[in-house]
Design an enzyme around this catalytic site. Structure first.
Site, PDB file in Angstrom:
ATOM      1  N   ASP A  41       0.805  -1.222   0.000  1.00  0.00           N
ATOM      2  CA  ASP A  41       0.000   0.000   0.000  1.00  0.00           C
ATOM      3  C   ASP A  41       0.840   1.275   0.000  1.00  0.00           C
ATOM      4  OD1 ASP A  41      -2.905  -0.357  -0.072  1.00  0.00           O
ATOM      5  OD2 ASP A  41      -2.623  -1.636   1.669  1.00  0.00           O
ATOM      6  N   HIS A 168     -13.617  -4.245  -0.430  1.00  0.00           N
ATOM      7  CA  HIS A 168     -12.764  -3.973   0.719  1.00  0.00           C
ATOM      8  C   HIS A 168     -13.688  -4.168   1.916  1.00  0.00           C
ATOM      9  CE1 HIS A 168      -9.991  -1.873   3.480  1.00  0.00           C
ATOM     10  NE2 HIS A 168      -9.127  -2.528   2.759  1.00  0.00           N
ATOM     11  N   ASP A 298       1.553  -7.187   2.618  1.00  0.00           N
ATOM     12  CA  ASP A 298       0.691  -6.087   3.087  1.00  0.00           C
ATOM     13  C   ASP A 298       1.483  -4.979   3.772  1.00  0.00           C
ATOM     14  OD1 ASP A 298      -1.731  -4.778   3.290  1.00  0.00           O
ATOM     15  OD2 ASP A 298      -2.572  -6.073   4.832  1.00  0.00           O
TER      16      ASP A 298
END
Ligand SMILES: *[C@@H]1O[C@H](CO)[C@@H](O)[C@H](O)[C@H]1NC(C)=O
Ligand SMILES: *[C@@H]1O[C@H](CO)[C@@H](O)[C@H](O)[C@H]1NC(C)=O
Ligand SMILES: *[C@@H]1O[C@H](CO)[C@@H](O)[C@H](O)[C@H]1NC(C)=O
Ligand SMILES: *[C@@H]1O[C@H](CO)[C@@H](O)[C@H](O)[C@H]1NC(C)=O
Ligand SMILES: [Zn+2]
Length: 416
Positions: A41, A168, A298
């Site tokens: 991210d 999400h 992640d």
């Protein structure tokens, strides 16, 4: 006494040499099979901390992030799927604009830094490795980004997006969130989204979807799918992880689960380390085989990481742990990149098989997406025409005025 000292010296030398050569073997292996990671991210952090102003940051060395170019290199990361995530709060608002801006920042980052290269195909991914570049793949995180529109999905594909997770933490009008456990979790439009992704050659990502949605998609998709950043529910009972019954369906689909390092998904305890992460790999391998596993750590998305795995330079330590647990070099090579490449190749093959299919014109029912931000353009119904001309006859100038406004408006829309 003297000989004892010699033995001690010799044996510690041995340990040193074997330790050294073990580390060397590890780095040789990762040099030969550098990592493709499923989820990062960084783009979200660029928005949060720099408002996407790339000129304000040097991505070679960003100490406040877990990801920068120097550490990607140290961690033998050769390809990264960068998520273009926008908050669920943007659903029914400006999710599409925000997603475009996130795509823009990833595309800029991956062209302005010569270490990176934007790739959109398996061939591109392989070529980037030969050139010693870090390949950037773009993935959308959350179906709200397409605002329930297949044309929008297609335009994202043209911009280079090659993967999308269907939800999400918010419901889309066509899917069910992770917390719900309903059976009717893929609507007619949801199925059309999966079919269109198959046709385009976009990888379907099931991380974050409800289990029943995942199961419905696994049955419906013609191509293998991925969980880009999820771990094993058997090892850690977190709803974001994948239970064994779905893993068995994933094996049938020939897809891949890319294990997430987020501490909360690894263990519920405060403390987690590399051994706990390796337990997820061991369990999934035992259940469905090493050919179904990848890595989607992640970084930048998750907030806390196991001890020893807290930034992108640390992947080799996990691989070392797996080798110590007797994973073969072949198994390790596959989880590092082989399995993902196989899935991506099959996704491209299915796209080629479907190349005669026309773009889908399926639309979500209007009543499912009613919100003030959605403009529906339809020509006036013929009956209304008649009504307005008759009102002209009956009401004289007032009717003419209405007609004139109507004509003005319709010519305005035609100009658009
Ligand atoms: C990265 O930047 C920090 C200061 O922000 C500095 O202390 C460190 O030496 C730099 N590291 C590299 C590898 O350049
Ligand atoms: C969901 O399950 C319930 C109970 O098993 C059933 O009545 C219903 O028809 C199912 N809905 C769908 C869409 O399959
Ligand atoms: C991880 O922690 C466990 C205790 O929870 C311990 O037994 C194990 O040796 C640790 N592993 C590493 C690699 O530090
Ligand atoms: C790995 O294999 C060796 C030799 O075959 C064995 O001694 C060792 O116990 C194994 N380790 C694990 C973690 O299975
Ligand atoms: Zn996520």
């Amino acid at each position: 006494m003297k000989s004892l000292r010699l033995v001690v010296v010799l044996s510690s030398l041995c340990i040193l040499i074997s330790g050294h050569s073990e580390r060397e073997r590890l780095h040789d292996l990762m040099f030969k099979y550098p990592l493709i990671d499923g989820h990062n991210d960084l783009a979200l952090q660029l928005r949060r901390f720099y408002n996407n102003e790339l000129s304000q940051v040097d991505l070679h060395n960003v100490t406040k992030f877990a990801t920068d170019i120097n550490r990607l290199r140290a961690g033998h990361v050769q390809a990264q799927m960068f998520a273009v995530y926008v908050m669920c709060g943007a659903q029914e608002k400006d999710a599409v604009r925000l997603t475009l801006e996130q795509i823009d920042v990833v595309r800029r980052m991956c062209t302005e830094y010569q270490e990176f290269e934007l790739v959109t195909s398996v061939q591109g991914l392989r070529n980037s490795e030969m050139k010693h570049k870090i390949a950037c793949l773009i993935s959308i995180e959350g179906g709200h980004s397409i605002d329930s529109s297949l044309p929008t999905l297609r335009m994202f594909y043209l911009l280079g997006v090659r993967s999308m997770s269907l939800t999400h933490s918010c419901n889309t009008p066509w899917k069910v969130i992770v917390f719900q456990r309903e059976n009717n979790s893929l609507t007619h439009f949801g199925k059309a989204v999966v079919e269109e992704m198959n046709r385009l050659g976009m990888i379907v990502d099931l991380s974050h979807t409800a289990w029943d949605t995942a199961s419905a998609v696994l049955k419906h998709s013609k191509a293998p799918v991925i969980f880009s950043h999820s771990s094993s529910y058997f090892i850690c009972h977190h709803h974001r992880n994948v239970p064994d019954w779905i893993l068995l369906e994933l094996r049938k689909n020939r897809g891949v689960i890319m294990v997430n390092f987020h501490r909360n998904f690894i263990t519920f305890r405060d403390k987690a380390n590399i051994s706990h992460v390796a337990d997820h790999f061991d369990h999934i391998k035992k259940l469905i085989g090493a050919e179904s596993i990848g890595i989607g750590a992640d970084f930048e998305g998750a907030v806390s990481f196991p001890q020893g795995l807290d930034d992108v330079s640390k992947y080799p330590d996990l691989i070392q742990e797996l080798l110590q647990r007797n994973w073969t070099e072949n198994e390790v090579a596959n989880i590092l990149r082989g399995n993902f490449l196989r899935v991506f190749e099959e996704v491209e093959r299915v796209r080629d098989q479907l190349s005669l299919n026309q773009p889908s014109e399926v639309q979500i029912p209007v009543e499912e997406v009613q919100n003030p931000c959605r403009l529906v353009l339809r020509p006036p119904k013929p009956k209304e025409h008649r009504q307005s001309s008759s009102s002209r006859a009956h009401h004289g100038p007032k009717g003419l005025l209405i007609l004139a406004i109507g004509l003005l408006l319709s010519s305005f829309f035609m100009d658009e």
